[in-house]
Design an enzyme around this catalytic site. Structure first.
Site, mmCIF file in Angstrom:
data_model
loop_
_atom_site.group_PDB
_atom_site.id
_atom_site.type_symbol
_atom_site.label_atom_id
_atom_site.label_comp_id
_atom_site.label_asym_id
_atom_site.label_seq_id
_atom_site.Cartn_x
_atom_site.Cartn_y
_atom_site.Cartn_z
ATOM 1 N N CYS A 1 -21.136 -33.625 -4.987
ATOM 2 C CA CYS A 1 -22.439 -34.584 -5.823
ATOM 3 C C CYS A 1 -22.240 -34.454 -7.111
ATOM 4 C CB CYS A 1 -23.577 -34.223 -5.133
ATOM 5 S SG CYS A 1 -24.766 -35.631 -5.438
ATOM 6 N N ASP B 1 -32.641 -29.681 1.032
ATOM 7 C CA ASP B 1 -31.817 -29.186 -0.241
ATOM 8 C C ASP B 1 -33.282 -28.129 -0.760
ATOM 9 O OD1 ASP B 1 -30.758 -28.711 -2.860
ATOM 10 O OD2 ASP B 1 -31.241 -30.635 -3.434
HETATM 11 O O1 LIG Z 1 -27.762 -32.922 -9.445
HETATM 12 C C1 LIG Z 1 -28.911 -33.373 -9.997
HETATM 13 O O2 LIG Z 1 -28.744 -33.246 -11.314
HETATM 14 C C2 LIG Z 1 -29.696 -34.181 -9.321
HETATM 15 C C3 LIG Z 1 -30.902 -34.499 -10.013
HETATM 16 C C4 LIG Z 1 -31.964 -35.382 -9.495
HETATM 17 C C5 LIG Z 1 -31.884 -35.681 -8.021
HETATM 18 C C6 LIG Z 1 -30.739 -35.082 -7.328
HETATM 19 C C7 LIG Z 1 -29.595 -34.359 -7.800
HETATM 20 N N1 LIG Z 1 -28.835 -33.862 -7.176
HETATM 21 C C8 LIG Z 1 -28.584 -34.209 -5.683
HETATM 22 C C9 LIG Z 1 -27.428 -33.525 -4.886
HETATM 23 O O3 LIG Z 1 -27.112 -33.756 -3.776
HETATM 24 C C10 LIG Z 1 -27.141 -31.959 -5.093
HETATM 25 O O4 LIG Z 1 -25.821 -31.977 -4.759
HETATM 26 C C11 LIG Z 1 -28.199 -31.075 -4.417
HETATM 27 O O5 LIG Z 1 -29.465 -31.277 -5.260
HETATM 28 C C12 LIG Z 1 -27.493 -29.562 -4.676
HETATM 29 O O6 LIG Z 1 -27.327 -29.159 -5.845
HETATM 30 P P1 LIG Z 1 -27.017 -27.520 -6.202
HETATM 31 O O7 LIG Z 1 -28.044 -26.725 -5.779
HETATM 32 O O8 LIG Z 1 -26.653 -27.735 -7.620
HETATM 33 O O9 LIG Z 1 -25.888 -27.472 -5.252
#
Ligand SMILES: O=C(O)c1ccccc1NCC(=O)[C@H](O)[C@H](O)COP(=O)(O)O
Length: 207
Positions: A10, A128
């Site tokens: 993502c 998440d």
């Molecule tokens: O990644 C972002 O900045 C974000 C902001 C607002 C809504 C969703 C967002 N990300 C979506 C995802 O699918 C991410 O991969 C997920 O939250 C996990 O992220 P991480 O903890 O950094 O692996």
């Protein structure tokens, strides 16, 4: 897919980086974040969009017309909803032909209570870590909470998955586990992923 699980990366933004990550064996979905407050926010159409991987658009409490606009511009296959979108809102987007991934922030077992209301209107769930900024926290939640999820909708496991997570992921089992979502822990900078780190991680997951 790796070991029969979907691999989603993502927060993509740059054409060359999209192409490099898509070419890694096992990548199924690439996500674009259309939430203006995210450091991974993308507005401009990149010069390259995924051909083999499914395109996922990430939104937070967005107007449905704006979602349709991005879905057309980016040729989205899925929309991933990270805000307080209701089951009715999901149903209405689903009826336009878009596949729906509803994200739920998990911190405690009670966070799973509401997910059952979304069963008929979502293709996938994404579990998440609860955080202030809706997603991309880089932090992991207690996956054992998901033992209590006994719904029918398959889910992606998300939140803080990193280069050292492979063994724990291999040990985590759930009948509805469909795949894994990787984001901030695989970045060179917000919106740019490190293809080598992803490749090494996926090889470990496979072994
Ligand atoms: O990644 C972002 O900045 C974000 C902001 C607002 C809504 C969703 C967002 N990300 C979506 C995802 O699918 C991410 O991969 C997920 O939250 C996990 O992220 P991480 O903890 O950094 O692996």
């Amino acid at each position: 897919m790796i070991n029969g699980k979907i691999i989603k990366v993502c927060g993509m933004r740059e054409a060359e980086n999209i192409q490099d990550v898509e070419s890694i064996e096992g990548i199924d979905m690439l996500g674009f974040i259309f939430y203006p407050k995210s450091p991974r926010y993308v507005y401009e159409l990149p010069a390259y969009l995924p051909i083999h991987a499914r395109r996922v658009g990430v939104f937070v409490n967005e107007d449905k017309q704006i979602i349709s606009m991005y879905a057309d511009r980016f040729g989205l296959n899925y929309v991933q909803l990270h805000g307080n979108e209701s089951p009715e809102y999901c149903r209405s987007l689903h009826s336009t032909g878009l596949k729906i991934i509803k994200a739920f922030s998990v911190d405690r077992p009670k966070d799973l209570r509401k997910v059952y209301d979304y069963e008929k209107v979502c293709d996938l769930f994404l579990f998440d870590t609860k955080c202030e900024q809706y997603g991309g926290s880089g932090n992991q939640f207690d996956w054992s909470i998901l033992d209590m999820y006994n719904g029918h909708v398959p889910f992606l496991l998300s939140g803080g998955i990193n280069s050292y997570s492979a063994n724990a992921l291999k040990e985590f089992k759930h009948p509805r586990l469909a795949g894994y979502d990787l984001n901030s822990r695989f970045e060179l900078k917000p919106g740019e992923k490190d293809p080598e780190r992803i490749r090494t991680f996926l090889n470990e997951l496979k072994s």
